[in-house]
Motif scaffolding. Structure first.
Motif, short mmCIF file in Angstrom:
data_model
loop_
_atom_site.label_atom_id
_atom_site.label_comp_id
_atom_site.label_asym_id
_atom_site.label_seq_id
_atom_site.Cartn_x
_atom_site.Cartn_y
_atom_site.Cartn_z
N GLN A 63 -1.24 -0.52 -10.41
CA GLN A 63 -1.81 -1.01 -9.15
C GLN A 63 -0.90 -2.01 -8.44
O GLN A 63 -1.17 -2.39 -7.30
CB GLN A 63 -3.17 -1.64 -9.42
N GLY A 64 0.16 -2.44 -9.12
CA GLY A 64 1.10 -3.38 -8.50
C GLY A 64 0.63 -4.81 -8.62
O GLY A 64 -0.44 -5.09 -9.20
N ARG A 119 7.10 -8.59 -8.30
CA ARG A 119 7.17 -7.27 -7.69
C ARG A 119 7.03 -6.20 -8.76
O ARG A 119 7.24 -6.45 -9.95
CB ARG A 119 8.53 -7.07 -6.98
N SER A 120 6.68 -4.99 -8.31
CA SER A 120 6.65 -3.83 -9.20
C SER A 120 7.53 -2.76 -8.60
O SER A 120 7.43 -2.44 -7.41
CB SER A 120 5.23 -3.30 -9.37
N PRO A 178 4.57 3.48 -5.73
CA PRO A 178 3.14 3.15 -5.51
C PRO A 178 2.19 4.34 -5.67
O PRO A 178 1.01 4.16 -5.94
CB PRO A 178 3.11 2.60 -4.09
N ASP A 179 2.66 5.57 -5.47
CA ASP A 179 1.79 6.75 -5.58
C ASP A 179 1.70 7.29 -7.01
O ASP A 179 1.05 8.31 -7.25
CB ASP A 179 2.28 7.87 -4.66
N THR A 180 2.33 6.62 -7.96
CA THR A 180 2.33 7.10 -9.35
C THR A 180 0.93 7.00 -9.95
O THR A 180 0.24 6.00 -9.79
CB THR A 180 3.31 6.27 -10.19
N ASN A 235 12.42 6.99 -6.84
CA ASN A 235 12.53 5.55 -6.56
C ASN A 235 13.69 5.34 -5.60
O ASN A 235 14.84 5.72 -5.89
CB ASN A 235 12.77 4.78 -7.87
N GLN A 265 11.38 0.06 -13.64
CA GLN A 265 10.07 0.72 -13.77
C GLN A 265 9.82 1.22 -15.18
O GLN A 265 8.68 1.18 -15.67
CB GLN A 265 9.94 1.86 -12.75
#
Length: 301
Positions: free
Chosen positions: A202-203, A214-215, A219-221, A244, A254
């Motif tokens: 979710q970040g 930060r992550s 984001p759509d993973t 990425n 990541q």
């Protein structure tokens, strides 16, 4: 001489009568037929004509019908008087009515008394039924309250929270990506590893973002499944994880975020990445190795 003439006269008349009787006896059938055809018998017999009998019968039938109609009207009037409620009468009128129809007045009073008694009984039954319904409702409400009170501890148990350590990234003063752990309080469930990875995907939270965390996970993973076998966590993740835009350092970051977060659990020593359920050797265009399980030692710098 005179006696002789008298005897002859008597004999003559006797003979004449016998002759007439003989003729009548011989022609009696013809005489009876003549009497019937000429209706001469009506002269000697006093009988009412058939038409008068029929008229009399019709009048009698009409009289009977009139009496039946009058009897039906009286019965209807009696039934209407039983159902109607009479207005109050003055003393004089009441006395007159009592004198005239004392028996009828008594019957009407009895009827009204029965109707009022029946109405009062119906009202009493309705009140009793309403009271019973209200009692049932109150009992049901009390029961629901007791059940909700019993369920409250269960809800509190479900809402029991636990602290999990997840890994994000920061850019230090030299411009390098640095791995950093943050604590998150999550609801305790039977799948803590899955909850931790889902929270990581979710970040950063608003507060964490203000602190510079930060992550680098796209984001759509989406996490498809996790299964731990002999210390190896098979993390099945969506295809979005492969793309990425920040280059090789971002790919490295990541992978580190997921591996370090998963290895915080004592049952996990390494992570095998699966993309849509399939094992791949390299991640992204930069070609970072993911064909075998990765541990925390795989990222020692």
């Amino acid at each position: 001489m005179g006696k002789k003439n008298t005897s002859l006269g008597c004999f003559f008349w006797l003979a004449f009568i016998l002759l007439i009787a003989l003729l009548f006896f011989i022609n009696k059938d013809n005489i009876a037929r003549v009497f019937e055809n000429t209706n001469a018998m009506s002269i000697f017999q006093k009988k009412e004509p058939q038409q008068e009998k029929e008229i009399e019968a019709d009048l009698q039938g009409i009289q009977n019908e009139i009496e039946k109609i009058r009897a039906a009207e009286k019965a209807e009037e009696a039934s209407e008087k039983k159902t109607e409620i009479k207005p109050e009468e003055t003393p004089n009128q009441a006395q007159k009515t009592e004198k005239k129809d004392s028996g009828e007045e008594k019957t009407q009073k009895d009827t009204r008394f029965k109707e009022e008694k029946k109405t009062a009984s119906q009202k009493s039954n309705e009140k009793t039924a309403k009271t019973e319904v209200q009692s049932v409702k109150k009992t049901q409400e009390n029961k629901n309250k007791e059940e909700s009170k019993k369920e409250e501890p269960k809800l509190e148990q479900k809402k029991e929270k636990r602290n999990y350590k997840v890994y994000l990234a920061k850019i230090d003063s030299d411009g390098k990506l640095v791995r950093k752990a943050v604590m998150r309080q999550l609801i305790k469930t039977d799948s803590p590893l899955t909850d931790a990875i889902q929270s990581l995907l979710q970040g950063p939270t608003t507060e964490e973002a203000k602190q510079g965390f930060r992550s680098f996970i796209p984001p759509d993973t989406k996490l498809l499944s996790i299964e731990v076998k002999n210390g190896v966590a098979e993390v099945n993740i969506s295809e979005d994880f492969q793309f990425n835009r920040y280059g090789i350092e971002a790919y490295q970051a990541q992978l580190e975020q997921i591996v370090f977060t998963a290895c915080e659990f004592s049952t996990v020593s390494s992570v095998q990445f699966l993309i849509n359920g399939k094992k791949k050797e390299y991640l992204g265009a930069e070609g970072i190795w993911i064909g075998s399980p990765l541990s925390v030692n795989s990222f020692v710098r």
